[in-house]
Design a protein around this motif. Sequence first.
Motif, PDB file in Angstrom:
ATOM      1  N   GLU A   1     -21.320   3.149   9.447  1.00 43.97           N
ATOM      2  CA  GLU A   1     -20.991   4.562   9.233  1.00 43.97           C
ATOM      3  C   GLU A   1     -19.481   4.781   9.299  1.00 43.97           C
ATOM      4  N   PHE A   2     -18.842   4.153  10.253  1.00 42.79           N
ATOM      5  CA  PHE A   2     -17.389   4.272  10.421  1.00 42.79           C
ATOM      6  C   PHE A   2     -16.660   3.693   9.218  1.00 42.79           C
ATOM      7  N   LEU A   3     -17.028   2.497   8.804  1.00 44.30           N
ATOM      8  CA  LEU A   3     -16.316   1.836   7.703  1.00 44.30           C
ATOM      9  C   LEU A   3     -16.568   2.527   6.367  1.00 44.30           C
ATOM     10  N   HIS A   4     -17.803   2.954   6.120  1.00 44.76           N
ATOM     11  CA  HIS A   4     -18.077   3.732   4.903  1.00 44.76           C
ATOM     12  C   HIS A   4     -17.288   5.043   4.931  1.00 44.76           C
ATOM     13  N   GLY A   5     -17.185   5.636   6.117  1.00 42.44           N
ATOM     14  CA  GLY A   5     -16.431   6.881   6.262  1.00 42.44           C
ATOM     15  C   GLY A   5     -14.962   6.697   5.945  1.00 42.44           C
ATOM     16  N   LEU A   6     -14.390   5.567   6.351  1.00 44.77           N
ATOM     17  CA  LEU A   6     -12.985   5.290   6.034  1.00 44.77           C
ATOM     18  C   LEU A   6     -12.782   5.166   4.527  1.00 44.77           C
ATOM     19  N   ARG A   7     -13.740   4.512   3.860  1.00 43.03           N
ATOM     20  CA  ARG A   7     -13.654   4.369   2.404  1.00 43.03           C
ATOM     21  C   ARG A   7     -13.655   5.751   1.739  1.00 43.03           C
ATOM     22  N   LYS A   8     -14.524   6.625   2.214  1.00 42.20           N
ATOM     23  CA  LYS A   8     -14.630   7.962   1.637  1.00 42.20           C
ATOM     24  C   LYS A   8     -13.366   8.783   1.898  1.00 42.20           C
ATOM     25  N   ILE A   9     -12.843   8.713   3.115  1.00 37.88           N
ATOM     26  CA  ILE A   9     -11.643   9.475   3.467  1.00 37.88           C
ATOM     27  C   ILE A   9     -10.454   9.026   2.613  1.00 37.88           C
ATOM     28  N   CYS A  10     -10.313   7.724   2.418  1.00 34.31           N
ATOM     29  CA  CYS A  10      -9.219   7.224   1.577  1.00 34.31           C
ATOM     30  C   CYS A  10      -9.359   7.708   0.142  1.00 34.31           C
TER      31      CYS A  10
ATOM     32  N   ALA B   1      -5.389   7.612  -0.366  1.00 25.23           N
ATOM     33  CA  ALA B   1      -4.832   6.606   0.538  1.00 25.23           C
ATOM     34  C   ALA B   1      -5.425   5.236   0.217  1.00 25.23           C
ATOM     35  N   VAL B   2      -4.685   4.203   0.586  1.00 27.85           N
ATOM     36  CA  VAL B   2      -5.109   2.823   0.357  1.00 27.85           C
ATOM     37  C   VAL B   2      -5.787   2.301   1.618  1.00 27.85           C
ATOM     38  N   LEU B   3      -6.962   1.707   1.457  1.00 26.90           N
ATOM     39  CA  LEU B   3      -7.714   1.153   2.586  1.00 26.90           C
ATOM     40  C   LEU B   3      -7.494  -0.358   2.655  1.00 26.90           C
ATOM     41  N   ILE B   4      -6.934  -0.814   3.776  1.00 30.71           N
ATOM     42  CA  ILE B   4      -6.719  -2.245   4.010  1.00 30.71           C
ATOM     43  C   ILE B   4      -7.692  -2.731   5.073  1.00 30.71           C
ATOM     44  N   PHE B   5      -8.463  -3.741   4.744  1.00 29.21           N
ATOM     45  CA  PHE B   5      -9.289  -4.432   5.734  1.00 29.21           C
ATOM     46  C   PHE B   5      -8.537  -5.682   6.182  1.00 29.21           C
ATOM     47  N   ASP B   6      -8.189  -5.718   7.451  1.00 22.33           N
ATOM     48  CA  ASP B   6      -7.544  -6.890   8.022  1.00 22.33           C
ATOM     49  C   ASP B   6      -8.629  -7.870   8.458  1.00 22.33           C
ATOM     50  N   GLU B   7      -8.831  -8.902   7.638  1.00 19.16           N
ATOM     51  CA  GLU B   7      -9.852  -9.908   7.941  1.00 19.16           C
ATOM     52  C   GLU B   7      -9.205 -11.261   8.236  1.00 19.16           C
ATOM     53  N   VAL B   8      -7.991 -11.200   8.813  1.00 18.74           N
ATOM     54  CA  VAL B   8      -7.321 -12.433   9.208  1.00 18.74           C
ATOM     55  C   VAL B   8      -8.205 -13.231  10.160  1.00 18.74           C
ATOM     56  N   MET B   9      -8.913 -12.530  11.036  1.00 21.52           N
ATOM     57  CA  MET B   9      -9.809 -13.212  11.966  1.00 21.52           C
ATOM     58  C   MET B   9     -11.244 -13.298  11.443  1.00 21.52           C
ATOM     59  N   SER B  10     -11.787 -12.208  10.917  1.00 27.01           N
ATOM     60  CA  SER B  10     -13.208 -12.173  10.546  1.00 27.01           C
ATOM     61  C   SER B  10     -13.501 -12.782   9.180  1.00 27.01           C
TER      62      SER B  10
ATOM     63  N   ALA C   1       0.826  -1.209   0.000  1.00 30.89           N
ATOM     64  CA  ALA C   1       0.000   0.000   0.000  1.00 30.89           C
ATOM     65  C   ALA C   1       0.859   1.257   0.000  1.00 30.89           C
ATOM     66  N   ARG C   2       1.956   1.229   0.747  1.00 34.22           N
ATOM     67  CA  ARG C   2       2.872   2.371   0.735  1.00 34.22           C
ATOM     68  C   ARG C   2       3.515   2.535  -0.641  1.00 34.22           C
ATOM     69  N   GLY C   3       3.880   1.397  -1.246  1.00 30.63           N
ATOM     70  CA  GLY C   3       4.480   1.469  -2.565  1.00 30.63           C
ATOM     71  C   GLY C   3       3.531   2.060  -3.590  1.00 30.63           C
ATOM     72  N   TYR C   4       2.261   1.768  -3.432  1.00 28.70           N
ATOM     73  CA  TYR C   4       1.250   2.263  -4.374  1.00 28.70           C
ATOM     74  C   TYR C   4       0.935   3.737  -4.128  1.00 28.70           C
ATOM     75  N   SER C   5       0.748   4.096  -2.844  1.00 32.71           N
ATOM     76  CA  SER C   5       0.356   5.476  -2.521  1.00 32.71           C
ATOM     77  C   SER C   5       1.537   6.438  -2.551  1.00 32.71           C
ATOM     78  N   LYS C   6       2.758   5.868  -2.436  1.00 34.48           N
ATOM     79  CA  LYS C   6       3.994   6.666  -2.374  1.00 34.48           C
ATOM     80  C   LYS C   6       4.000   7.619  -1.168  1.00 34.48           C
ATOM     81  N   LYS C   7       3.354   7.171  -0.084  1.00 36.69           N
ATOM     82  CA  LYS C   7       3.336   7.927   1.178  1.00 36.69           C
ATOM     83  C   LYS C   7       3.657   6.965   2.320  1.00 36.69           C
ATOM     84  N   ASP C   8       4.414   7.449   3.295  1.00 42.97           N
ATOM     85  CA  ASP C   8       4.884   6.574   4.367  1.00 42.97           C
ATOM     86  C   ASP C   8       3.904   6.434   5.530  1.00 42.97           C
TER      87      ASP C   8
END
Length: 423
Positions: free
Chosen positions: A215-224, A229-238, A125-132
């Motif tokens: 509302e929170f998750l849709h908001g993250l999508r909009k902010i990215c 920015a790249v949005l990563i959903f960590d669904e290792v557990m879910s 994601a950092r490589g794609y966005s070119k932001k640290d």
Amino acid sequence: MRNKDEFQKAQKYIPGGVNSPVRAFGSVGSTPVMIDRGEREFIYDIENNEYIDYVLSWGPLIFGHCDKDIEDAVISTAKKGLSFGAPCLLETELAQLVLSKFPHLDKIRFVSSGTEATMSAIRLARGYSKKDGVIKFEGCYHGHSDGLLVKAGSGATTFGYSSSLGVPNDIVKNTHLAKYNDLNSVKECFKNGDIGVIIVEPIAGNMGLVPGSDEFLHGLRKICDENGAVLIFDEVMSGFRASATGSYGLNKIEADIVTFGKVIGGGMPCAAYAGKKDIMELISPLGGVYQAGTLSGNPVAMAAGLAALNKIYNMPNLYDELGKKSKFIIDTMQDSANEMGIPLQTTMRGSMWGFFFNENPVTNYTQALQSDTNLFAKFHAQMLKRGVYLAPSQFETCFVCKPLSQTSLDKTAQAIKESFKSL
């Protein structure tokens, strides 16, 4: 006494006697039982005590212990060789199966652990966005890579550490902390840093079970989208636990990258990260983002994953059934707590369920930390004494499995009622 004796022996050779911290039972003030074997919804310790298992290897055993289909797939594949460090057909087959269920994901890369998956996803994601700059959320755990061990939840929470010794400040300086289920805290991070990545558990399972609101998750999508920015959903557990397609099956929110683990390996060490084509094709050998692993995509893990996911996708009513089992348990807990006047908060998502000894609803890490961990420890001990094996931490999630019978559910309910009375 054999459990205690063997644990003492383990401590002579293994730090803390365990190879993953929460297993030490330190936060519940007791000694772990040493497991000998498992079968269906049960595990048996070395003293041959039987327990109804709601940890299920921390999630992957959606079909319980020693499922015949998964076992057969593993055994037949292992007879051909455990690992080749070279491509095999099973990798493509599992990749095709997973991607067929997620229309917003184009390509997938297999690794061997959730930590590898999230670490690699962030690098990509950092490589794609070119932001640290990376935003993570207090109480969310994304594995033990250095840059993410900041208020990390799970074992770090259980043992009272908000980070880890040995992590240089220079490593975490680009990690920005936000409050879970709070979009304003995310917006503040964007004001204070050059943010290229947001990583979040859409259904947090490592501060206890705390779902992200729509509302929170849709908001993250909009902010990215607004900030490149790249949005990563960590669904290792879910992933494959909350539904057949994880959080996506509940809200249809499309992350740019999704990490998978646990169930995707059917109980074998396996995880993955998947994303949109233009992002994923930055990974070596196609692009400049490097990631490798000798055991990545090994045939035995691929065979176990295929067996597990094929069973899931051939059972259209599976999650309705699992959800009813989860609801039976949390309803019993809530009713018993209410009867005894004990403050309790419960929640569930599909085959995942959790509870807090807390007077108020829990929607973030700060609220989770206000739970009564001493009361949890007493409850845990009472349940274990009655043959019910729960996660040995207030800040973990419990699971149900397909073989869990009504007889075992009734026994669990009786244990819950007796345990609450004893408190």
